[in-house]
Design a protein around this motif. Sequence first.
Motif, PDB file in Angstrom:
ATOM      1  N   TRP A   2     136.881  23.368  18.483  1.00  0.00           N
ATOM      2  CA  TRP A   2     135.582  22.767  18.797  1.00  0.00           C
ATOM      3  C   TRP A   2     135.011  22.131  17.524  1.00  0.00           C
ATOM      4  O   TRP A   2     134.930  22.790  16.475  1.00  0.00           O
ATOM      5  N   GLN A   3     134.614  20.859  17.616  1.00  0.00           N
ATOM      6  CA  GLN A   3     133.962  20.185  16.496  1.00  0.00           C
ATOM      7  C   GLN A   3     132.451  20.347  16.657  1.00  0.00           C
ATOM      8  O   GLN A   3     131.858  19.861  17.633  1.00  0.00           O
ATOM      9  N   CYS A   4     131.834  21.047  15.707  1.00  0.00           N
ATOM     10  CA  CYS A   4     130.411  21.346  15.801  1.00  0.00           C
ATOM     11  C   CYS A   4     129.580  20.450  14.879  1.00  0.00           C
ATOM     12  O   CYS A   4     128.361  20.620  14.768  1.00  0.00           O
ATOM     13  N   ALA A   5     130.236  19.578  14.151  1.00  0.00           N
ATOM     14  CA  ALA A   5     129.546  18.660  13.252  1.00  0.00           C
ATOM     15  C   ALA A   5     130.353  17.363  13.210  1.00  0.00           C
ATOM     16  O   ALA A   5     131.455  17.274  13.776  1.00  0.00           O
ATOM     17  N   ASP A   6     129.810  16.370  12.543  1.00  0.00           N
ATOM     18  CA  ASP A   6     130.467  15.066  12.503  1.00  0.00           C
ATOM     19  C   ASP A   6     131.584  15.058  11.453  1.00  0.00           C
ATOM     20  O   ASP A   6     131.512  14.363  10.430  1.00  0.00           O
ATOM     21  N   ILE A   7     132.605  15.887  11.716  1.00  0.00           N
ATOM     22  CA  ILE A   7     133.760  15.994  10.821  1.00  0.00           C
ATOM     23  C   ILE A   7     135.017  15.837  11.673  1.00  0.00           C
ATOM     24  O   ILE A   7     135.138  16.489  12.724  1.00  0.00           O
TER      25      ILE A   7
END
Length: 795
Positions: free
Chosen positions: A528-533
Motif C-alpha cells: 500500500w502506498q500511503c504517500a506520494d512515493i
Amino acid sequence: MNLQPSSQQCFHCGLPLPADTTYSATVCGESRAMCCPGCAAVAEAICSSGLDDYYRFRSDFAAQGDTQLAGTLDKLSVFDHADIQDEFVVDSGNKQTIQLSIDGISCAACGWLIEKQLAKIEGILQVAVNVSARRATISWDPQRLKLSQILASIEQIGYHALPFEPDQHERLYQHSSKTLLKKLGLAGLMTMQVMMLAIGLYFGLFGDIEPDVKQYFHWLSLLLTTPVVVYAGSGFFVSAWNALKARFLNMDVSVSLAILGTYLASGWATVTGDGDIYFESVCMFVFLLLVSRYLEQRSRYRSAQASANMLKHIPVSATIVEGSEQRLVLAKHLTIGQQVLVKAGETVPIDGIIHTGHSDIDESMLSGEFEPVSKSQGDPVFGGTVNQQSPLIITVSKTLKNALVNQIIRMQELAMAQKPAIAHFADRTSRHFIALVLIIAAASYIAWQWIDPQQAFWILIAVLVATCPCALSLATPTALTCAVARLNRHGLLIKRADVLEQVLDVKEVVLDKTGTLTKGHFSLSHTWQCADIPKDRLLQIATSLEQVSEHPLSKGFNHPVPLPVSSVTVVPGGGIEGTVDGITYRIGNCTFAGQDCGNDYVMANVFLSANGVLLGAFSLTDEIRDNAQAFVDSLAPLPTTLLSGDREAQAIRVAKTLGIDTVLWQQSPDQKVSYVTQQQRKHPVMMMGDGINDAPVLAAASVSIAMGNAADMAKRSADVVLLGDNLPVIADLFSTARDSRRIIKQNMAWALGYNVVILPLAVCGLLTPWLAVIGMSLSSILVVSNSTRLLKERI
C-alpha cells in the motif's frame, strides 16, 4: 571361497553387473567381471600385492570401488600439512601414530586385508585394525613414509580412511577404559588363582595338608591378593581419601573400609597363623566391583556416543572458490565470507549460506530425520550434512569452532554436567545412607563382640559390603544419560538435564507463530502506498533497512539494488530504525512506526514511516508448516496458546486452522513475558519460539524450546533445541521424560529395597562377605541394565 557371487554380480562388491560392462580383473588366476573401473582397480591392487586370500576368506562383499580413484588420491596430499599433523598425529620422534576411521569394513577379512596391505609398505611399524569399531591404529617412520601414502594404500584396496579425532569424552573414555580393563584383567586373573587355592583348602582337595603347607598356601594367597588391592583397587582408595579430605562421604568410603579391613585382617591372620582368612573374598569383591564399574562406563559411553562422535562427520578439507580458480584447504582454516564448493555426494565442510545452486541435503546426522531437505539460494546449510544432488557454492557464515556441530557438543556437555532435583536427592540419600551404614556396622561389631567375638569383624565387613550404595548412586545418572542420548537420535538437543523432570509438570504450551508453526519463508503479497512515493522506491528503502534484521519477515523484501544505511537501531519485537539518504526511517509493526493503523490496513503486517508520517504498508504471508497440525494434535490434552506479534487477522487464521485454544496478537516481547509470567503463577508453562524477540519469553518459561534455525540468542535462552523442523518429535520429549521417570523410580526402588532387605541379614550374621559381594555387584549391574532400556524406542 566362502562367498561365491553369481555370474550377474560384480566379483568384488556384489552389485549387479551393467549389461555392457567391459571391466574385469584377474583374481586367483581367473578373469572376473567387475561393475566399474573402481572395483577393477581395487581387485588388481589386492591381487598384485599377493593378497588373493582375501577373496578366499571373506564372508561378505566389499564396498564398491571409488570410480574416481585418481582424483581421490590427489586430494590426500592435504593430510601431510603440518597443522593436520599437529591435530591428529602423535609424534614420538622416530615414530608417528594415528588412529583412522575406516569406511567399508564389513567382516574380519576386511581387517585382515588392511593389515596385510599396510604391513607390506616399507616404513610401517605397526598396524592394528579393530573390525567392530571400524578403526585402525597405525605407527610409521616419518623419515621413510608420509601419511598421505598410507591413506592412498588403503584407498587403493577399496576402503576410505580419514583421521579420527575423538572429542574430550572419547579421549577420556579410551584412557579410562584401558586402565579399567587392565585392573579388571589383573583382578580376574588373581581371583581365579586365589579361589583355586581357597577351594582346595576348604574342601581338602589336596588331601591331608600339613600345617606348613597350609601356611604356605596362605602366604601365596597374600602375595596374589596384594596387587589386586594395591593396583586394581587403588581407584576406590583415592576416591575415598579425596572424599574424606573434602569432609564428604561417598560409597567408596565403605568400599575401601571393607577391602582394607578384610585384607589387613587376613594378612594379620597369615602372619600370626591364627584367625580366619578371606583373601578370595577380597579378590572377588574388587573384581565384581570393577565389573559393575566397567558396565556402567560402557552404558554411559553408548549413550553419549551419538553426540561425542559428531565431529567425525566434518570433512578435513574443503574446496575454496576464488574467482575462476579452486584450491583445497583445511576446513578449520575457513573464514567467514569465503565461498566453498560442495559437489554432489560430498559432505558440507562448515556452516554457511547457499550462494549458488539448488539441492537436497541429508541432515540426518543433526535431526535424526532421513528424508532429505530441499535447499536453494539463501538457505542455511550445516557442517557434517551431505549434499545429495547438485553442486552448491556456499558462503561461510561461521568458523568451524562456532559451527552447529561444535555448539551441540558444548551444549550437550553443559546439560550432562547439571543435575536435576532427583539426582541431588539420590546423592543426599546415598551420603546419609553411608553414614547410617557406618553407624550400624559399628554397632553390629560392638554387639557381636558380646555374642561371638570371632564373628564380629566378619559381620562388620559383610554389613559394609552388602550395603554399599553403588546401585543407589547409579540409579539416576545412568537413566538420564540414556534418555538424553535417545532424544539426540530424534533431533532434540537437551541443554539442561532437569528438563526431563520439569516437562512432566507442564500444564500449558505457549507457541510463537512466525518461523515456529509457519515456515518462516515470507513473500510480499501486497503493498500500500500511503504517500506520494513510487512503489519501487518504497521497496528499495524497506529492503535496505531489513538487510540488518534476522527476523523471518525481513527475507520477504528483495529489491535488487539496496541502498546504504547508517545509524541502524534494531528494537526486538518492534522493528528497525535507520538513516537512508539523510532521512531517518522506521520499519516494523504499526506501533513502532508511530501509527494507529486501525482497520485501514487490516492485512498489512509491516509498516514504513519517516518523521511520524506513514509512507507505506506491506502484507507478507507465510505458509503453515506441513507437520504443524500433527504437532498441535500431539500436545492434547494440554491447553495451547498462540502468542504472536503479527496482526489479528493473520494470528487468528493460523489459530483456527490448527485448532489452538487461545490466541493473542500484536504481542510485544514484554507482553509475551508478562503473559507467561502471569500463567506460571498458576501452573508451569512450556514456551516454543525461534526469533530474537522470543529470547526473553523463552528464558522466563519453565521449559523452553527453540527451533534449530532460530536466532542464536533464542537458542541460548532455550532449554531444548529442535534440530531440523520436524515438530511432532516434541511428543518424544514428553514420552521419554515419562519413561525416564519410570526407570528412575524402578532403579531407586530396587536400590533402596535391596539395602533394606540385605541389611538385617548382614547384621544377623546370615550373610557371608563373599555372598555380600555378589549381591552388591548384581544390584549395580541390574540398575545399569535397566537404565540402558531407555536407549530403545519403546520400553
